[in-house]
Motif scaffolding. Structure first.
Motif, PDB file in Angstrom:
ATOM      1  N   LYS A  54      73.220  11.615  60.699  1.00 26.60           N
ATOM      2  CA  LYS A  54      74.390  10.941  60.146  1.00 26.60           C
ATOM      3  C   LYS A  54      74.647   9.727  61.036  1.00 26.60           C
ATOM      4  CE  LYS A  54      76.460  14.952  58.015  1.00 26.60           C
ATOM      5  NZ  LYS A  54      77.612  15.846  57.945  1.00 26.60           N
ATOM      6  N   LYS A  57      78.904   7.950  58.943  1.00 32.64           N
ATOM      7  CA  LYS A  57      79.480   8.250  57.631  1.00 32.64           C
ATOM      8  C   LYS A  57      79.243   9.735  57.367  1.00 32.64           C
ATOM      9  CE  LYS A  57      80.023   5.301  54.587  1.00 32.64           C
ATOM     10  NZ  LYS A  57      80.631   4.308  53.798  1.00 32.64           N
ATOM     11  N   GLU A  58      79.682  10.228  56.223  1.00 31.24           N
ATOM     12  CA  GLU A  58      79.590  11.660  55.923  1.00 31.24           C
ATOM     13  C   GLU A  58      78.171  12.132  55.616  1.00 31.24           C
ATOM     14  OE1 GLU A  58      82.415  13.189  53.071  1.00 31.24           O
ATOM     15  OE2 GLU A  58      83.815  11.594  53.588  1.00 31.24           O
ATOM     16  N   TRP A  59      77.348  11.245  55.082  1.00 31.73           N
ATOM     17  CA  TRP A  59      76.034  11.655  54.599  1.00 31.73           C
ATOM     18  C   TRP A  59      74.910  11.166  55.495  1.00 31.73           C
ATOM     19  CZ3 TRP A  59      76.509   9.523  48.919  1.00 31.73           C
ATOM     20  CH2 TRP A  59      77.497  10.233  48.233  1.00 31.73           C
ATOM     21  N   SER A  60      73.815  11.899  55.435  1.00 31.55           N
ATOM     22  CA  SER A  60      72.529  11.429  55.944  1.00 31.55           C
ATOM     23  C   SER A  60      71.649  11.233  54.712  1.00 31.55           C
ATOM     24  CB  SER A  60      71.901  12.473  56.873  1.00 31.55           C
ATOM     25  OG  SER A  60      71.515  13.622  56.127  1.00 31.55           O
ATOM     26  N   SER A  63      71.030  14.451  53.013  1.00 30.43           N
ATOM     27  CA  SER A  63      72.109  15.074  52.253  1.00 30.43           C
ATOM     28  C   SER A  63      71.748  15.183  50.777  1.00 30.43           C
ATOM     29  CB  SER A  63      73.404  14.278  52.399  1.00 30.43           C
ATOM     30  OG  SER A  63      73.857  14.282  53.714  1.00 30.43           O
ATOM     31  N   ASP A 110      75.529   3.677  51.546  1.00 32.16           N
ATOM     32  CA  ASP A 110      76.172   4.998  51.481  1.00 32.16           C
ATOM     33  C   ASP A 110      76.090   5.736  52.810  1.00 32.16           C
ATOM     34  OD1 ASP A 110      76.872   4.707  48.828  1.00 32.16           O
ATOM     35  OD2 ASP A 110      75.203   5.908  48.053  1.00 32.16           O
ATOM     36  N   VAL A 111      74.959   5.641  53.478  1.00 33.45           N
ATOM     37  CA  VAL A 111      74.717   6.406  54.702  1.00 33.45           C
ATOM     38  C   VAL A 111      75.199   5.666  55.946  1.00 33.45           C
ATOM     39  CG1 VAL A 111      72.874   7.346  56.172  1.00 33.45           C
ATOM     40  CG2 VAL A 111      72.817   7.721  53.707  1.00 33.45           C
TER      41      VAL A 111
END
Length: 132
Positions: A54, A57-60, A63, A110-111
């Protein structure tokens, strides 16, 4: 591979590297060479680490694409099916440079909250190419 075909492939790679965003990659290896020309030698180990981490942010990447990304998965929010990222499991992956750039841009934002660097793309692609 005959000599003429080898010469053609070398010229095609040189053309891809020379034209940058205007050229379409023929193979994932061609696209990798383009990124390496912009950034330096790719590291498969760095690519795997980047894919699974990560970055604030919340995602890798993992994810949604899971590890190893060599099978169909689903987006964690939309539930949309995602075809395998590994070119060995999905031969059309990374054969269209414009499409690869579109998805790198979307997914990196996003990531990471930013575009990926050429080095990050090279590292991740080197790792994806190595996955069976």
């Amino acid at each position: 591979m005959n000599k003429e075909l080898r010469v053609f492939r070398v010229l095609a790679v040189a053309l891809c590297v020379g034209l940058g965003d205007l050229a379409q990659a023929v193979t994932p290896q061609d696209l990798l060479k383009t990124y390496e020309a912009q950034s330096g030698k790719a590291s498969s180990a760095r690519g795997e680490q980047f894919f699974n981490a990560k970055h604030g942010k919340e995602w890798s990447c993992a994810s949604c694409h899971e590890n190893p990304p060599n099978h169909d998965t689903k987006h964690i929010v939309t539930g949309k099916v995602i075809k395998p990222l590994s070119p060995n499991a999905n031969p059309v992956r990374f054969t269209d440079e414009a499409k690869a750039e579109k998805w790198f841009k979307r997914n990196c934002n996003d990531v990471l909250g930013r575009d990926c660097t050429a080095q990050e793309k090279a590292d991740v692609l080197a790792w994806l190419i190595s996955i069976k």
